[in-house]
Write a protein that holds these residues in place. Structure first.
Motif, mmCIF file in Angstrom:
data_model
loop_
_atom_site.group_PDB
_atom_site.id
_atom_site.type_symbol
_atom_site.label_atom_id
_atom_site.label_comp_id
_atom_site.label_asym_id
_atom_site.label_seq_id
_atom_site.Cartn_x
_atom_site.Cartn_y
_atom_site.Cartn_z
ATOM 1 N N ARG A 1 55.521 38.607 49.114
ATOM 2 C CA ARG A 1 53.873 37.782 49.710
ATOM 3 C C ARG A 1 53.680 38.603 51.320
ATOM 4 N NH1 ARG A 1 55.203 31.953 46.647
ATOM 5 N NH2 ARG A 1 54.284 32.706 44.850
ATOM 6 N N SER A 2 54.775 38.922 51.593
ATOM 7 C CA SER A 2 55.312 39.292 52.705
ATOM 8 C C SER A 2 54.405 41.073 53.282
ATOM 9 C CB SER A 2 56.242 39.442 54.159
ATOM 10 O OG SER A 2 57.066 39.792 53.104
ATOM 11 N N ARG A 3 53.835 41.572 51.634
ATOM 12 C CA ARG A 3 53.732 42.875 52.073
ATOM 13 C C ARG A 3 51.984 43.151 51.601
ATOM 14 N NH1 ARG A 3 57.408 47.404 50.578
ATOM 15 N NH2 ARG A 3 59.695 45.559 49.783
ATOM 16 N N HIS A 4 52.027 44.577 52.742
ATOM 17 C CA HIS A 4 51.027 43.986 52.868
ATOM 18 C C HIS A 4 50.359 44.727 51.225
ATOM 19 C CE1 HIS A 4 46.812 46.280 54.600
ATOM 20 N NE2 HIS A 4 47.117 47.445 54.124
ATOM 21 N N SER A 5 50.494 45.662 50.385
ATOM 22 C CA SER A 5 50.726 45.830 49.044
ATOM 23 C C SER A 5 51.291 45.562 48.025
ATOM 24 C CB SER A 5 49.408 47.146 49.431
ATOM 25 O OG SER A 5 49.284 47.641 47.993
ATOM 26 N N ASN B 1 39.905 28.461 44.525
ATOM 27 C CA ASN B 1 39.468 26.627 44.032
ATOM 28 C C ASN B 1 41.086 26.127 44.494
ATOM 29 O OD1 ASN B 1 41.813 27.264 41.683
ATOM 30 N ND2 ASN B 1 40.805 28.896 41.136
ATOM 31 N N ASN B 2 40.445 24.792 44.402
ATOM 32 C CA ASN B 2 41.553 24.197 44.505
ATOM 33 C C ASN B 2 42.895 23.830 43.791
ATOM 34 O OD1 ASN B 2 40.559 22.966 46.775
ATOM 35 N ND2 ASN B 2 39.567 21.858 45.286
ATOM 36 N N ILE B 3 43.138 24.454 42.841
ATOM 37 C CA ILE B 3 43.900 24.706 41.708
ATOM 38 C C ILE B 3 45.107 25.685 42.208
ATOM 39 C CG2 ILE B 3 45.196 24.785 39.481
ATOM 40 C CD1 ILE B 3 42.371 24.348 38.559
ATOM 41 N N LEU B 4 44.813 27.283 42.391
ATOM 42 C CA LEU B 4 45.772 27.747 42.774
ATOM 43 C C LEU B 4 45.467 28.151 44.214
ATOM 44 C CD1 LEU B 4 45.214 30.672 39.518
ATOM 45 C CD2 LEU B 4 46.936 28.810 40.384
ATOM 46 N N GLY B 5 44.288 28.049 44.742
ATOM 47 C CA GLY B 5 44.617 28.115 46.262
ATOM 48 C C GLY B 5 43.091 29.622 46.441
ATOM 49 N N TYR B 6 43.240 30.654 47.657
ATOM 50 C CA TYR B 6 42.360 31.604 47.740
ATOM 51 C C TYR B 6 43.318 32.875 46.731
ATOM 52 C CZ TYR B 6 38.704 34.416 50.140
ATOM 53 O OH TYR B 6 38.216 35.582 50.543
ATOM 54 N N ALA B 7 42.296 33.989 46.608
ATOM 55 C CA ALA B 7 43.260 34.866 46.071
ATOM 56 C C ALA B 7 42.257 36.200 46.912
ATOM 57 C CB ALA B 7 42.448 35.100 44.478
ATOM 58 N N PHE B 8 44.167 36.240 47.229
ATOM 59 C CA PHE B 8 43.864 38.003 48.263
ATOM 60 C C PHE B 8 44.458 38.907 47.643
ATOM 61 C CE2 PHE B 8 45.490 34.696 51.139
ATOM 62 C CZ PHE B 8 44.250 34.872 52.140
ATOM 63 N N ASN B 9 43.518 40.510 47.342
ATOM 64 C CA ASN B 9 43.518 41.476 47.035
ATOM 65 C C ASN B 9 45.511 42.338 46.630
ATOM 66 O OD1 ASN B 9 43.308 43.913 46.374
ATOM 67 N ND2 ASN B 9 40.813 43.947 47.219
ATOM 68 N N PRO B 10 45.892 42.449 45.891
ATOM 69 C CA PRO B 10 46.979 43.339 46.032
ATOM 70 C C PRO B 10 47.178 44.301 45.677
ATOM 71 C CG PRO B 10 45.850 42.882 43.657
ATOM 72 C CD PRO B 10 44.817 42.093 44.690
ATOM 73 N N CYS B 11 46.318 44.790 46.129
ATOM 74 C CA CYS B 11 46.049 46.394 47.489
ATOM 75 C C CYS B 11 45.479 46.157 48.601
ATOM 76 C CB CYS B 11 44.489 47.163 46.603
ATOM 77 S SG CYS B 11 44.657 46.945 45.176
ATOM 78 N N ASN B 12 45.887 45.322 49.082
ATOM 79 C CA ASN B 12 45.574 45.078 50.669
ATOM 80 C C ASN B 12 45.205 43.185 50.693
ATOM 81 O OD1 ASN B 12 44.358 44.541 53.672
ATOM 82 N ND2 ASN B 12 43.406 46.732 53.484
ATOM 83 N N ARG B 13 46.149 42.932 50.540
ATOM 84 C CA ARG B 13 46.644 41.667 51.694
ATOM 85 C C ARG B 13 45.544 40.565 52.567
ATOM 86 N NH1 ARG B 13 50.794 40.136 47.994
ATOM 87 N NH2 ARG B 13 50.771 37.989 47.963
ATOM 88 N N ASP B 14 45.218 42.205 53.422
ATOM 89 C CA ASP B 14 44.041 41.176 54.518
ATOM 90 C C ASP B 14 43.351 41.243 53.444
ATOM 91 O OD1 ASP B 14 46.184 41.362 56.645
ATOM 92 O OD2 ASP B 14 45.559 43.184 57.189
ATOM 93 N N LEU B 15 42.429 41.508 52.212
ATOM 94 C CA LEU B 15 41.064 41.467 52.316
ATOM 95 C C LEU B 15 41.481 40.426 51.216
ATOM 96 C CD1 LEU B 15 40.230 45.135 51.932
ATOM 97 C CD2 LEU B 15 39.926 43.315 53.929
ATOM 98 N N SER B 16 40.090 40.219 50.262
ATOM 99 C CA SER B 16 39.230 39.112 49.506
ATOM 100 C C SER B 16 39.995 40.073 47.644
ATOM 101 C CB SER B 16 38.592 38.672 49.504
ATOM 102 O OG SER B 16 37.648 37.852 48.922
ATOM 103 N N THR B 17 40.283 39.102 46.881
ATOM 104 C CA THR B 17 39.747 40.243 45.728
ATOM 105 C C THR B 17 38.179 39.957 45.440
ATOM 106 O OG1 THR B 17 39.599 38.175 44.344
ATOM 107 C CG2 THR B 17 42.127 38.751 44.938
#
Length: 609
Positions: free
Chosen positions: A74-78, A237-253
């Motif tokens: 979870r701390s990695r950029h990708s 959503n309020n079940i799992l939260g915000y989804a971050f892009n696994p290719c670049n965790r600074d970005l949205s999916t």
């Protein structure tokens, strides 16, 4: 006096009691729901927590990642590619690196079993979920049991059940599968059938698409997260939260099928299913570096699926496919059409898969199909990595002798108002009601839909009809322009249009602006295929000092680009085909892929020399 006062009190008390009984009787169903979901913040949070825990409990203990691994991931950029593959055993990595056609061939040859294939993908999906919170529904045990049935069939009959035998897939959580919830990101829908309790339909309905996949031998292994309400191009959503892009965790999916895009980037299933009414398949595919197809309405069944705005059929939601190659997209779409869905769904068009040469221009000796080329839509200039991806594809095609005709259609911005008025012209009261079932809050990305906390007034019918008339007029003018390109090719009109998917090299959370690149495709009901091209590079993808914005929104858009934060983000293009022309579109998408592969090979040779 005291006696009269007592009698008055008695009469008032009886009256209030009778009124209360009447009120309770008239609102019994509402009372049942409020008992299930009391309007108290602690309760909706508890329901969401219980759902997360129940899903985690469905993951075999041996697939649960150690806390230190989770913290590291979870701390990695990708976390795509080497990182997630490093968590897998050799066999699981070997299987999950294969594409759909290869997996089918290995099972046909008896080299792999369905149990091996499904188990490997379930394991990888479990890791993907723990690292990125992607699964609203987990179906690993049922999937492996179904794989055993497929293996037994193969042993007995020496043939596969269907063309997708043993292929694991995930789906956006809009499709009903027996035994599973369909929450669509609403906490109030958990344990219900689309928000209703006591209907007998809870966990007991299956979408037409699931029926078709069962016939074809495909195996659903879970359902992925999405935007609460679907009405935003991010995923939260309020079940799992915000989804971050696994290719670049600074970005949205991206969204609203962002969970499926992320699952495909992490290869937690062999292919995925999303839905699209304004780019909800194309955007997540492009942001996560995977292929996708958004067909025209009527090619894939949407029967018995959950949705918002279910009565809106002027510009309907369509089902799209995400995968890892054009070959996979073709095989999946062709297989679905082979089930003749129009026999069960009156809104699926009776158009069998078309093999004729006219739908595959590559088969004509000496013919080089012409491509339209839309560098920008005149509204928002693409970020540097997207423009570079467009130029790479343009050069690769020109080297192969293809004409690229500049697309100078000046009316793209018309689609923004048309799209919004048709898609959300009702004011989204169903979303408001679904959110308020549990008392959960609106996620920030959709608060703009409810000024003052209430739905907007619906568009009056005459105004709505005027917007529909404008859409029809727009479609006619656009088709006329497309046809007119024959004057510039000297032969036929362009076969397909090459365009950015969005103007963004990935979206920083909360920074998305409306874009015509995808909304126009839905207004036109055209088909589109997303093709990954390259990755953002902070050393070369820099905004030119001479950049001049087209307007204020364009300036804001370009200011949102950050070379450092966007570094490593996938950059893709889309091919747009005319309405119901999916077979030709896929054929030409393969032309682009082959041209890109040759282009890269030549550049690698030059680099070595």
């Amino acid at each position: 006096m005291a006696a009269k006062f007592s009698i008055s009190i008695l009469i008032l008390t009886v009256t209030l009691f009778v009124s209360t009984l009447t009120l309770v009787d008239s609102t019994y169903d509402m009372w049942k729901l409020s008992e299930l979901f009391p309007r108290h913040p602690a309760r909706w949070q508890q329901v969401a927590s219980e759902k997360r825990e129940a899903n985690l409990a469905k993951i075999p203990p041996e697939w649960i990642l150690e806390p230190q691994l989770l913290e590291d991931g979870r701390s990695r950029h990708s976390i795509v590619g080497d990182y997630i593959e490093g968590l897998l055993d050799a066999k699981s990595q070997y299987i999950t690196d294969m594409d759909v056609p290869e997996l089918v061939a290995r099972m046909q040859e008896g080299i792999l079993t369905a149990v091996e294939v499904v188990t490997a993908f379930c394991k990888r999906a479990a890791y993907a979920h723990q690292l990125s919170n992607l699964l609203l529904e987990v179906r690993f045990n049922e999937a492996i049991e179904r794989a055993r049935e497929l293996d037994n069939y193969f042993k007995e009959h020496k043939q596969l059940v269907g063309p997708l035998h043993g292929i694991p897939l995930t789906l956006k959580d809009q499709f009903h599968i027996k035994g599973l919830d369909t929450s669509m990101g609403f906490i109030g829908w958990i344990g219900t059938f689309e928000g209703e309790k006591g209907t007998g339909k809870e966990k007991n309905v299956e979408s037409e698409l699931i029926r078709e996949f069962n016939i074809l031998g495909a195996v659903p292994i879970g359902k992925t997260t999405l935007m609460q309400s679907l009405w935003a191009p991010e995923t939260n959503n309020n079940i799992l939260g915000y989804a971050f892009n696994p290719c670049n965790r600074d970005l949205s999916t991206g969204g609203s099928s962002g969970g499926e895009g992320a699952m495909q980037a992490l290869r937690g299933s062999a292919f995925g299913i999303g839905t699209d009414i304004g780019g909800s398949v194309s955007m997540p595919a492009s942001f996560q570096g995977v292929f996708s197809i958004k067909p025209s309405a009527g090619r894939i069944s949407f029967k018995d699926a959950a949705n918002t705005g279910k009565g809106q059929e002027v510009m309907p939601t369509v089902v799209g496919i995400m995968g890892h190659s054009v070959d996979s997209l073709r095989l999946i779409l062709k297989s679905l059409i082979s089930t003749q869905p129009w026999l069960n769904d009156p809104y699926t068009l009776q158009i069998p898969w078309r093999f004729e040469k006219e739908y595959d221009p590559r088969g004509e000796l000496g013919y080089k199909p012409a491509f339209g080329f839309l560098a920008d839509d005149g509204v928002l200039t693409p970020h540097p990595p997207v423009s570079r991806a467009m130029e790479i594809v343009k050069e690769a095609l020109q080297i192969k002798g293809h004409q690229l005709i500049e697309w100078d259609w000046p009316h793209n911005n018309e689609t923004t108002e048309i799209h919004a008025s048709i898609a959300r012209g009702d004011g989204c009261p169903d979303v408001y009601d679904a959110v308020h079932l549990s008392g959960e809050p609106f996620v920030p990305e959709i608060t703009n839909l409810f000024p003052n906390g209430k739905p907007r007034d619906p568009l009056p019918l005459p105004e709505y009809e005027e917007v529909v008339r404008r859409m029809k007029d727009y479609r006619e003018r656009y088709l006329n322009y497309w046809t007119s390109t024959a004057e510039r090719t000297g032969d036929r009109p362009v076969e397909v249009l090459l365009s950015p998917v969005t103007p963004y090299a990935g979206v920083l959370p909360g920074k998305y602006q409306p874009s015509t690149y995808t909304s126009s495709v839905n207004v036109l009901d055209y088909a589109s295929v997303v093709i990954p091209v390259t990755l953002a590079d902070k050393t070369i993808d820099i905004v030119s000092p001479s950049f001049k914005s087209l307007n204020e929104e364009d300036q804001i858009n370009m200011m949102s680009y950050d070379p450092d934060k966007h570094h490593g983000a996938p950059a893709a293009v889309q091919l747009i085909g005319r309405r119901l022309d999916e077979e030709r579109l896929l054929s030409l998408a393969q032309v682009v892929v082959e041209s890109l592969n040759d282009y890269r090979s030549e550049h690698e040779k030059k680099g070595r020399s």
